[in-house]
Design an enzyme around this catalytic site. Structure first.
Site, PDB file in Angstrom:
ATOM      1  N   GLU A   1       0.808  -1.227   0.000  1.00 21.95           N
ATOM      2  CA  GLU A   1       0.000   0.000   0.000  1.00 21.95           C
ATOM      3  C   GLU A   1       0.840   1.276   0.000  1.00 21.95           C
ATOM      4  O   GLU A   1       0.538   2.216   0.743  1.00 21.95           O
ATOM      5  CB  GLU A   1      -0.949   0.002   1.216  1.00 21.95           C
ATOM      6  CG  GLU A   1      -1.934  -1.146   1.179  1.00 21.95           C
ATOM      7  CD  GLU A   1      -2.748  -1.286   2.456  1.00 21.95           C
ATOM      8  OE1 GLU A   1      -3.929  -1.653   2.337  1.00 21.95           O
ATOM      9  OE2 GLU A   1      -2.229  -1.061   3.559  1.00 21.95           O
TER      10      GLU A   1
HETATM   11  C1  TNX Z   1      -4.444  -4.167   4.694  1.00 15.56           C
HETATM   12  S1  TNX Z   1      -2.811  -6.250   3.782  1.00 15.56           S
HETATM   13  C2  TNX Z   1      -3.177  -3.905   5.201  1.00 15.56           C
HETATM   14  C3  TNX Z   1      -3.035  -3.480   6.574  1.00 15.56           C
HETATM   15  C4  TNX Z   1      -4.357  -3.341   7.279  1.00 15.56           C
HETATM   16  C5  TNX Z   1      -5.275  -4.463   6.886  1.00 15.56           C
HETATM   17  C6  TNX Z   1      -6.585  -4.422   7.618  1.00 15.56           C
HETATM   18  C7  TNX Z   1      -1.689  -5.314   4.040  1.00 15.56           C
HETATM   19  C8  TNX Z   1      -0.402  -5.807   3.665  1.00 15.56           C
HETATM   20  N1  TNX Z   1      -1.997  -4.130   4.552  1.00 15.56           N
HETATM   21  O1  TNX Z   1      -2.322  -2.265   6.623  1.00 15.56           O
HETATM   22  O2  TNX Z   1      -4.123  -3.372   8.643  1.00 15.56           O
HETATM   23  O3  TNX Z   1      -5.510  -4.388   5.509  1.00 15.56           O
HETATM   24  O4  TNX Z   1      -7.382  -5.519   7.303  1.00 15.56           O
END
Ligand code: TNX
Length: 538
Positions: free
Chosen positions: A342
């Site tokens: 992300e």
């Molecule tokens: C996605 S999956 C994220 C996290 C969040 C999560 C909550 C991923 C690698 N990153 O930053 O905590 O979703 O479900």
């Protein structure tokens, strides 16, 4: 007779047709069938006399070398520590040589046995004179001990003396894991979790043969590990959490203690510093890490994707080098996880440039890179591990990118968000958790095959190192809340990681899972009583 024992009998009766519809015959409780274990063992040959522990039962540790004998004795002491409170027996741990009672007892043999047992396999034989567990490596012996534990009645998990016949059914189990990597992740950043909370989770994971603990040590909301060369990361960056609580961080001594505890339970710890996104806590602690030289405020919300290290600045790589060097020095394990998910506030070119340099730093300090599967959009280093967290709605281009990296040698750990993200709600009434990947009831969490999950995109089973269940903690702060979201889905993850593909079957799994209910209750695990599982009454 304690209530739990009564209800355990109901489960056994439901799961074993020979007992018949009228219920168990009067008399001592039948021993748990050898295959009523989670994760399901590879091979079970029931038969022969059962073994019943007595006040005279000894634990006899034996090895192919002095070192093996010492290690077997260590595992024997761990087993004795588990069994003494509930049985009330002394269970002395010793070596069998010159011991007149050597024929009887629980024998732990290390460094011998079939080569096919590998590093984590074991063989458990139960008969009139006792139980013998044989393994080539300590992890195998430890896993065999977890199986023995599950073959004893559930009240064995209680911490006070129970009046129960401690009988293990006769027969032989030969057991090795399907996948080498069977992990769980804790997000200690969104809500800080204390050393004791993490240790409790480690003990719960060990019972189900999970062998990897991934610690998500940094994120926008908190930096949780002391770094001597950048002290404000922890003291300031760790000073809050989601919702604005006091947060916290691990000193190096506490972190070493945590890693040693995990090692004693045969779990490898993988520390994660998430970069270049998910870095607000670091950016708030040191103004020079920001492109504009201005430190943002600490963040206590739950948004993602808004922060980035400053890729063009050289000081960024001084920071990365120092953090990775200090963390690698605290890490006996092979891997260092550098996040990479992300990074919406980082341009693609910057992301690729940053990952090239960050991965080189990990290699410089002798560790293998792990990262979220977005690192396959950069150039994964040789031998890197990518953690796939896509789900049914993930686009085919993203899957193809992951598959292309797998073809070039990147190994995959599977964490599909709509299967094994333990923070996903079970259904719309679940009071905790999130639902962006959909509701994930216990059957959905279990009913998929890691070996074929990405086959459609061209990923063969041989590229799959294993699976991991992350527990993100935006909505989770206490051990009770952790347990409610993790259990019982974590048992399904453990089974998918360990048991042979041929044993995969929801209808039989749910009966074995139901039989774990009284055990989890005896352990004080506050699990979700899914209506899909025939839990024993009471
Ligand atoms: C996605 S999956 C994220 C996290 C969040 C999560 C909550 C991923 C690698 N990153 O930053 O905590 O979703 O479900």
């Amino acid at each position: 007779m304690p209530r739990v024992v009564g209800s355990l009998l109901l489960v056994v009766a439901a799961g074993v047709s020979s007992i018949g519809a009228t219920g168990p015959a009067p008399g001592p409780a039948p021993a748990r069938p050898l295959d009523q274990v989670v994760p399901a063992p590879e091979r079970v040959r029931p038969g022969g006399s059962p073994y019943t522990l007595t006040p005279a039962t000894r634990i006899l540790a034996d090895g192919a070398s002095r070192a093996d004998t010492r290690e077997a004795a260590r595992i024997g002491s761990y087993l004795a520590g588990l069994l003494r409170p509930s049985t009330g027996y002394a269970l002395p741990v010793g070596e069998p040589k010159g011991d007149r009672n050597a024929r009887d007892g629980i024998r732990l043999r290390l460094g011998t046995g079939d080569r096919n047992l590998g590093t984590e396999g074991y063989r458990l034989e139960s008969g009139r004179h006792g139980v013998t567990i044989t393994a080539r490596e300590p992890a195998g012996l430890f896993h065999g001990v977890q199986t023995l534990r599950q073959l004893l009645p559930a009240p064995v998990e209680k911490r006070s003396t129970q009046r129960v016949r401690w009988t293990v059914a006769g027969g032989t189990i030969t057991d090795t894991p399907r996948f080498a990597y069977r992990g769980a992740m804790l997000d200690v950043s969104r809500h800080f979790l204390t050393v004791d909370q993490v240790k409790l989770y480690i003990d719960q994971l060990a019972l189900y043969k999970i062998n990897t603990l991934h610690l998500h040590l940094s994120d926008d909301q908190g930096w949780r590990i002391a770094v001597d060369s950048w002290p404000r990361l922890a003291t300031y960056g760790g000073s809050t959490q989601v919702g604005g609580g006091p947060g916290g961080y691990y000193t190096k001594a506490q972190y070493r203690d945590l890693v040693a505890y995990a090692t004693s339970r045969h779990l490898e710890v993988i520390p994660e510093i998430d970069m270049p996104g998910h870095t607000n806590a670091a950016l708030a602690s040191y103004a020079e890490l920001n492109c504009d030289g201005v430190a943002p405020p600490l963040y206590t919300g739950t948004a993602v994707g808004f922060s980035s290290l400053c890729v063009p600045k050289e000081v960024t790589y001084d920071f990365v080098d120092d953090v990775v060097r200090e963390l690698a020095a605290l890490t006996p394990g092979r891997y260092l996880h550098i996040g990479g998910d992300e990074a919406h506030a980082t341009s693609h070119a910057d992301y690729v440039a940053f990952m090239d340099r960050a991965q080189a730093v990990v290699a410089k300090y002798g560790k293998t890179v792990a990262g979220w599967h977005q690192i396959t959009g950069a150039t994964p280093a040789a031998g890197a591990v990518a953690q796939y967290w896509g789900y049914d709605a993930t686009g085919s281009a993203e899957r193809a990118q992951v598959a292309a990296a797998a073809k070039k040698g990147t190994r995959l750990v599977l964490s599909p968000a709509d299967r094994v993200y333990l923070d996903m709600k079970y259904d719309r009434s679940t009071p905790l958790g999130q639902s962006w990947a959909g509701y994930t009831e216990v059957d959905r969490s279990y009913d998929w095959d890691p070996g074929t999950y990405l086959a459609g995109a061209g990923v063969p089973e041989s590229a799959v190192l294993g699976i991991e269940a992350p527990l993100w903690t935006e909505t989770i702060a206490t051990s009770d809340q952790m347990e409610y979201m993790a259990f019982p889905r974590l048992l399904g993850v453990a089974e998918l990681g360990w048991s042979p593909a041929a044993s995969h079957d929801w209808d039989t799994y749910k009966l074995r899972l139901a039989a774990q209910g009284p055990r989890m209750t005896a352990l004080g695990i506050d699990y979700y009583r899914s209506p899909l599982v025939p839990w024993p009454a009471g």
